[in-house]
Scaffold this motif. Sequence first.
Motif, PDB file in Angstrom:
ATOM      1  N   GLN A   1       5.675  36.797  99.610  1.00  0.00           N
ATOM      2  CA  GLN A   1       6.862  36.358 100.392  1.00  0.00           C
ATOM      3  C   GLN A   1       6.907  34.961 100.728  1.00  0.00           C
ATOM      4  OE1 GLN A   1       7.246  39.509 103.413  1.00  0.00           O
ATOM      5  NE2 GLN A   1       8.813  40.287 102.464  1.00  0.00           N
ATOM      6  N   ALA A   2       5.786  34.560 101.125  1.00  0.00           N
ATOM      7  CA  ALA A   2       5.382  33.059 101.784  1.00  0.00           C
ATOM      8  C   ALA A   2       5.508  31.875 100.491  1.00  0.00           C
ATOM      9  CB  ALA A   2       4.294  32.800 102.448  1.00  0.00           C
ATOM     10  N   GLY A   3       5.370  32.569  99.187  1.00  0.00           N
ATOM     11  CA  GLY A   3       5.258  31.451  97.980  1.00  0.00           C
ATOM     12  C   GLY A   3       3.921  31.043  97.795  1.00  0.00           C
ATOM     13  N   ILE A   4       2.966  31.888  98.197  1.00  0.00           N
ATOM     14  CA  ILE A   4       1.615  31.577  97.710  1.00  0.00           C
ATOM     15  C   ILE A   4       1.355  32.413  96.438  1.00  0.00           C
ATOM     16  CG2 ILE A   4      -0.966  32.038  98.281  1.00  0.00           C
ATOM     17  CD1 ILE A   4       0.129  31.747 101.276  1.00  0.00           C
ATOM     18  N   THR A   5       0.940  31.556  95.543  1.00  0.00           N
ATOM     19  CA  THR A   5       0.869  32.501  94.002  1.00  0.00           C
ATOM     20  C   THR A   5      -0.701  32.620  93.663  1.00  0.00           C
ATOM     21  OG1 THR A   5       1.028  30.235  93.134  1.00  0.00           O
ATOM     22  CG2 THR A   5       3.081  31.573  93.193  1.00  0.00           C
TER      23      THR A   5
ATOM     24  N   ASN B   1       2.040  33.690  86.830  1.00  0.00           N
ATOM     25  CA  ASN B   1       1.858  33.968  85.363  1.00  0.00           C
ATOM     26  C   ASN B   1       3.066  34.205  84.573  1.00  0.00           C
ATOM     27  OD1 ASN B   1      -0.461  33.816  83.606  1.00  0.00           O
ATOM     28  ND2 ASN B   1      -0.468  36.276  83.463  1.00  0.00           N
ATOM     29  N   GLY B   2       4.299  33.664  84.951  1.00  0.00           N
ATOM     30  CA  GLY B   2       5.467  33.901  84.283  1.00  0.00           C
ATOM     31  C   GLY B   2       6.322  35.532  84.655  1.00  0.00           C
ATOM     32  N   VAL B   3       5.519  35.908  85.713  1.00  0.00           N
ATOM     33  CA  VAL B   3       6.192  37.310  85.969  1.00  0.00           C
ATOM     34  C   VAL B   3       6.919  37.217  87.388  1.00  0.00           C
ATOM     35  CG1 VAL B   3       5.668  39.552  86.216  1.00  0.00           C
ATOM     36  CG2 VAL B   3       4.606  38.525  84.543  1.00  0.00           C
ATOM     37  N   PRO B   4       8.159  37.347  87.417  1.00  0.00           N
ATOM     38  CA  PRO B   4       8.673  37.338  88.734  1.00  0.00           C
ATOM     39  C   PRO B   4       8.309  38.641  89.553  1.00  0.00           C
ATOM     40  CG  PRO B   4      10.480  37.193  87.034  1.00  0.00           C
ATOM     41  CD  PRO B   4       9.117  37.627  86.444  1.00  0.00           C
ATOM     42  N   LEU B   5       7.417  38.147  90.545  1.00  0.00           N
ATOM     43  CA  LEU B   5       6.925  39.032  91.790  1.00  0.00           C
ATOM     44  C   LEU B   5       8.178  39.356  92.952  1.00  0.00           C
ATOM     45  CD1 LEU B   5       3.207  37.980  91.998  1.00  0.00           C
ATOM     46  CD2 LEU B   5       4.345  39.369  90.188  1.00  0.00           C
ATOM     47  N   MET B   6       8.779  38.286  93.103  1.00  0.00           N
ATOM     48  CA  MET B   6       9.904  38.442  94.194  1.00  0.00           C
ATOM     49  C   MET B   6      11.165  37.696  93.607  1.00  0.00           C
ATOM     50  SD  MET B   6      10.158  37.342  98.234  1.00  0.00           S
ATOM     51  CE  MET B   6       9.940  35.578  98.037  1.00  0.00           C
ATOM     52  N   VAL B   7      12.459  38.434  93.773  1.00  0.00           N
ATOM     53  CA  VAL B   7      13.645  37.533  93.254  1.00  0.00           C
ATOM     54  C   VAL B   7      14.585  37.670  94.488  1.00  0.00           C
ATOM     55  CG1 VAL B   7      15.610  37.535  91.655  1.00  0.00           C
ATOM     56  CG2 VAL B   7      13.183  37.718  90.912  1.00  0.00           C
ATOM     57  N   ASP B   8      15.143  36.641  95.008  1.00  0.00           N
ATOM     58  CA  ASP B   8      16.013  36.485  96.003  1.00  0.00           C
ATOM     59  C   ASP B   8      15.628  37.319  97.192  1.00  0.00           C
ATOM     60  OD1 ASP B   8      17.892  34.904  94.991  1.00  0.00           O
ATOM     61  OD2 ASP B   8      19.019  36.408  93.887  1.00  0.00           O
ATOM     62  N   ARG B   9      14.051  37.213  97.488  1.00  0.00           N
ATOM     63  CA  ARG B   9      13.810  37.934  98.714  1.00  0.00           C
ATOM     64  C   ARG B   9      13.168  39.385  98.338  1.00  0.00           C
ATOM     65  NH1 ARG B   9      10.564  34.784 101.325  1.00  0.00           N
ATOM     66  NH2 ARG B   9      10.680  36.323 103.267  1.00  0.00           N
ATOM     67  N   GLU B  10      13.619  40.015  97.273  1.00  0.00           N
ATOM     68  CA  GLU B  10      13.149  41.202  96.961  1.00  0.00           C
ATOM     69  C   GLU B  10      11.993  41.366  96.323  1.00  0.00           C
ATOM     70  OE1 GLU B  10      14.633  44.960  94.159  1.00  0.00           O
ATOM     71  OE2 GLU B  10      15.785  43.337  94.440  1.00  0.00           O
ATOM     72  N   LEU B  11      11.149  42.170  97.149  1.00  0.00           N
ATOM     73  CA  LEU B  11       9.611  42.208  96.248  1.00  0.00           C
ATOM     74  C   LEU B  11       9.796  43.350  95.163  1.00  0.00           C
ATOM     75  CD1 LEU B  11       7.443  42.758  99.736  1.00  0.00           C
ATOM     76  CD2 LEU B  11       7.261  40.829  97.975  1.00  0.00           C
ATOM     77  N   LEU B  12       9.103  42.890  93.981  1.00  0.00           N
ATOM     78  CA  LEU B  12       9.388  43.584  92.989  1.00  0.00           C
ATOM     79  C   LEU B  12       8.256  44.398  92.681  1.00  0.00           C
ATOM     80  CD1 LEU B  12      10.998  41.266  90.691  1.00  0.00           C
ATOM     81  CD2 LEU B  12      12.183  42.948  92.125  1.00  0.00           C
TER      82      LEU B  12
END
Length: 439
Positions: A113-117, A396-407
């Motif tokens: 959520q905080a943009g730490i990858t 790693n090319g995989v969305p983990l959160m999109v538009d604040r929604e955790l996936l």
Amino acid sequence: MSAAGSLVIRNGDALINGAVVSGQDIHVVDGVITSIEPTSAESVTGDVDASGLLAMPGFINSHTHAAMTLLRGAVEDVSVESWFNNHIWPIEVNVTTDDVQLGTELACAEMIQAGITSFADHYFHADRAAAAVIDSGLRANLGMTFFSSQGPAGLETSTSFAADWNGAAGGRITTSLAPHATYTCDDADLTSAAEAASTLGVRVHLHAAETIEQTESSLAARGITPMQVLADTGVLDAGVLIAHGCGIVPDDIALLAPFADRIGVAHCPKTYMKLATNPLTPIGELRSAGIAVGLGTDGPASCNSIDLFENMRLTALTQKFTHRDATRLGVGQALAMAGPESARAIGSSAGRLAVGAPADIILVDLTGLHCQPLHDPLAALVYSARASDVRTTIVNGVPLMVDRELLTVDAAELSARVAARAPQLLDHDPTQSIQTYAP
Ligand SMILES: [Zn+2]
């Protein structure tokens, strides 16, 4: 979404080498950035729409104890000695392997959520932290903490973890040897850890010269500084991530400089300010010697939030304030410390938007009123933006959160498990402790 690791991030402004380039498409294949090019008029669909957002490298947390989220806010307004001896180390007697996984799950969700990858973690039962990392989709360098008081088993467990887990999860997990500190591990264990790290092709991650008092007590007891201990035991030569280094003294810099290609220091200002461990890490002197200084949050038991926006801001502010020099540590440098310098400090190739770099990318919304007018996006990132302005996080090319929604995380279910367990941890026996703080 396209296949995992392969996608296009379309029409965002892109932060490349510290400058914002508008209207870019970022192509990713198998977790790696393959091209960054102006958005073409004819291609109108994309996997991730970045219109109106700033695409930038994800933040890199160069030192944390992720599982300690479970102790967040439990111990406040005490000295560093009391923090360890009267509270944290007695409470940690209660921490189980399940707790480590649960606490790390919470930390991973907070970091997404905080943009730490990616993050460099130092804690017990690191195999359970690894399980949480795998599930979350984040990238991490993990070290299994040990004390010499554990006997030979401590070093052995840390070594076997580093051997078994390096390169796991398709390379998302890397490892370090993780002696706790120069004052809780003896020279023989530090030497063995350095040798094991060299053999495995990994680094050492430990606490050293956390405070100037630790340096003074090392000088009084042994006649050498903690940095000299690291030199004498081969830890510098093996490559090391030094947590804190606030007690690094001027004579240490020349000792460290020859190893600048393989050592880094993690600076965690929020913890220093809370625990009143003045002075701060000598960032300017280390950087002048070519040594990477990254930003870390430290564990949430001391820093309360896993937020590099906050630590980036505190870094810039404290450098200006303590040196009485408003020109010190500009916005570009502050941003670099949270990204590429943190990457260099932990021995990672992430932290940059470039062809060939890992596709660890965040999309930040700088249109909020608190960022307007947007005269300078870099200034907004360092001084105005909030972690909640991160809209999308990709690792790693995989969305983990999109538009604040955790996936990858069920936030409500996770919160319920944390709420059920956390109060039990504080019900501890004050006569028990995992260690004594007596540097
Ligand atoms: Zn630490």
